[in-house]
Scaffold this motif. Structure first.
Motif, short mmCIF file in Angstrom:
data_model
loop_
_atom_site.label_atom_id
_atom_site.label_comp_id
_atom_site.label_asym_id
_atom_site.label_seq_id
_atom_site.Cartn_x
_atom_site.Cartn_y
_atom_site.Cartn_z
N GLU A 73 0.48 -22.72 -1.48
CA GLU A 73 -0.10 -21.40 -1.73
C GLU A 73 -1.10 -21.02 -0.65
OE1 GLU A 73 -0.88 -20.21 -5.77
OE2 GLU A 73 0.24 -21.93 -6.50
N LEU A 74 -0.65 -21.10 0.59
CA LEU A 74 -1.45 -20.71 1.74
C LEU A 74 -1.13 -19.27 2.12
CD1 LEU A 74 -0.92 -23.91 3.88
CD2 LEU A 74 -3.01 -23.24 2.70
N THR A 75 -2.14 -18.51 2.50
CA THR A 75 -1.94 -17.13 2.92
C THR A 75 -1.94 -17.07 4.44
OG1 THR A 75 -2.98 -16.29 0.92
CG2 THR A 75 -2.84 -14.77 2.77
N SER A 76 -0.98 -16.35 4.97
CA SER A 76 -0.83 -16.23 6.42
C SER A 76 -1.91 -15.34 7.01
CB SER A 76 0.54 -15.62 6.75
OG SER A 76 0.55 -14.23 6.43
N GLY A 77 -1.93 -15.31 8.33
CA GLY A 77 -2.70 -14.29 9.03
C GLY A 77 -1.92 -12.98 8.94
N PHE A 78 -2.36 -12.00 9.66
CA PHE A 78 -1.68 -10.71 9.65
C PHE A 78 -0.49 -10.73 10.60
CE2 PHE A 78 -5.93 -9.72 8.24
CZ PHE A 78 -5.70 -8.83 7.20
N TYR A 79 0.62 -10.18 10.14
CA TYR A 79 1.78 -9.92 10.98
C TYR A 79 1.76 -8.42 11.26
CZ TYR A 79 3.35 -14.60 9.89
OH TYR A 79 3.43 -15.96 9.77
N ASN A 80 1.34 -8.06 12.46
CA ASN A 80 1.19 -6.66 12.83
C ASN A 80 2.43 -6.18 13.57
OD1 ASN A 80 -1.53 -6.61 11.88
ND2 ASN A 80 -2.12 -7.68 13.74
N PHE A 81 2.70 -4.90 13.48
CA PHE A 81 3.84 -4.31 14.17
C PHE A 81 3.59 -2.82 14.36
CE2 PHE A 81 4.58 -5.18 9.70
CZ PHE A 81 4.80 -3.92 9.16
N ASN A 82 4.29 -2.25 15.34
CA ASN A 82 4.17 -0.83 15.63
C ASN A 82 5.10 -0.05 14.72
OD1 ASN A 82 2.32 -1.15 17.76
ND2 ASN A 82 3.98 -1.62 19.18
N ASN A 83 4.53 0.86 13.97
CA ASN A 83 5.30 1.75 13.11
C ASN A 83 4.53 3.05 13.03
OD1 ASN A 83 7.00 2.92 11.21
ND2 ASN A 83 5.86 2.05 9.51
N THR A 84 5.13 4.14 13.48
CA THR A 84 4.46 5.44 13.44
C THR A 84 5.09 6.38 12.44
OG1 THR A 84 5.84 6.20 15.28
CG2 THR A 84 3.68 5.25 15.85
N ASN A 85 6.13 5.94 11.75
CA ASN A 85 6.82 6.79 10.77
C ASN A 85 6.44 6.42 9.35
OD1 ASN A 85 8.35 8.18 12.76
ND2 ASN A 85 9.69 6.41 12.90
N ALA A 86 6.21 7.45 8.55
CA ALA A 86 5.88 7.24 7.14
C ALA A 86 7.17 7.21 6.32
CB ALA A 86 4.97 8.36 6.64
N TYR A 87 7.30 6.20 5.49
CA TYR A 87 8.44 6.07 4.57
C TYR A 87 7.90 5.88 3.16
CZ TYR A 87 11.05 4.95 8.84
OH TYR A 87 11.62 4.97 10.08
N SER A 88 8.62 6.40 2.19
CA SER A 88 8.27 6.13 0.79
C SER A 88 8.77 4.76 0.38
CB SER A 88 8.87 7.19 -0.14
OG SER A 88 8.26 8.43 0.09
N THR A 89 9.89 4.34 0.99
CA THR A 89 10.51 3.07 0.62
C THR A 89 10.66 2.17 1.84
OG1 THR A 89 11.72 4.14 -1.18
CG2 THR A 89 12.54 2.00 -0.46
N TYR A 90 10.28 0.92 1.64
CA TYR A 90 10.43 -0.12 2.66
C TYR A 90 11.23 -1.27 2.06
CZ TYR A 90 6.83 2.07 5.54
OH TYR A 90 6.11 2.94 6.32
N LYS A 91 11.99 -1.93 2.91
CA LYS A 91 12.72 -3.13 2.50
C LYS A 91 12.29 -4.28 3.39
CE LYS A 91 17.16 -3.46 3.47
NZ LYS A 91 18.64 -3.36 3.44
N ILE A 92 11.97 -5.42 2.78
CA ILE A 92 11.66 -6.63 3.54
C ILE A 92 12.73 -7.66 3.23
CG2 ILE A 92 10.03 -7.47 1.81
CD1 ILE A 92 8.48 -8.77 4.20
#
Length: 135
Positions: A73-92
């Motif tokens: 149960e370790l929490t990662s650091g931040f995974y940052n990425f470039n995204n300039t578009n707003a979406y209501s729905t995301y899929k991971i």
């Protein structure tokens, strides 16, 4: 937990469109071999089509060796990425799990254990939104 193991994931829908530009992950509490090894994030358009925003390897200190040996149960650091578009729905999507690459891990007391490759499992996913800043 998802017993499909590979290419598992989830869809998140917000009440209004948002720009996600960072995530954090927390490992589940039992078998490190079930932890995801990579992720892909997609923005879902209104017509149902998807746009790949990022694909990244996951490098959480998974309790496999070193100072975090046997810890879960370790929490990662931040995974940052470039995204300039707003979406209501995301899929991971999590294409692979740790046990695809390593067959053994060190548990509590420095004991060597075999990975269990029967599922993909993660405890928490934190999505971070780009703040709406007005000039």
């Amino acid at each position: 937990m998802n017993f499909d193991i590979h290419n598992t994931g989830l869809t998140v829908t917000f009440s209004s469109p948002a720009i996600i530009n960072s995530i954090r992950l927390t490992t589940a509490g039992d078998m490190p071999g079930r932890d995801p090894a990579s992720f892909e994030i997609f923005g879902i358009n209104n017509d149902g089509s998807s746009v790949n925003i990022t694909t990244q390897s996951i490098s959480i200190a998974l309790g496999v060796s070193g100072t975090n040996q046997g810890i879960r149960e370790l929490t990662s650091g931040f995974y940052n990425f470039n995204n300039t578009n707003a979406y209501s729905t995301y899929k991971i999507v999590f294409p692979a799990v740790i046990s695809d690459f390593n067959q053994n891990y060190y548990g509590v007391g420095n004991t060597l254990n075999q990975y269990n490759n029967d599922s993909m499992q993660i405890a928490d996913i934190y999505f971070y939104l780009l703040p709406n800043i007005s000039n």
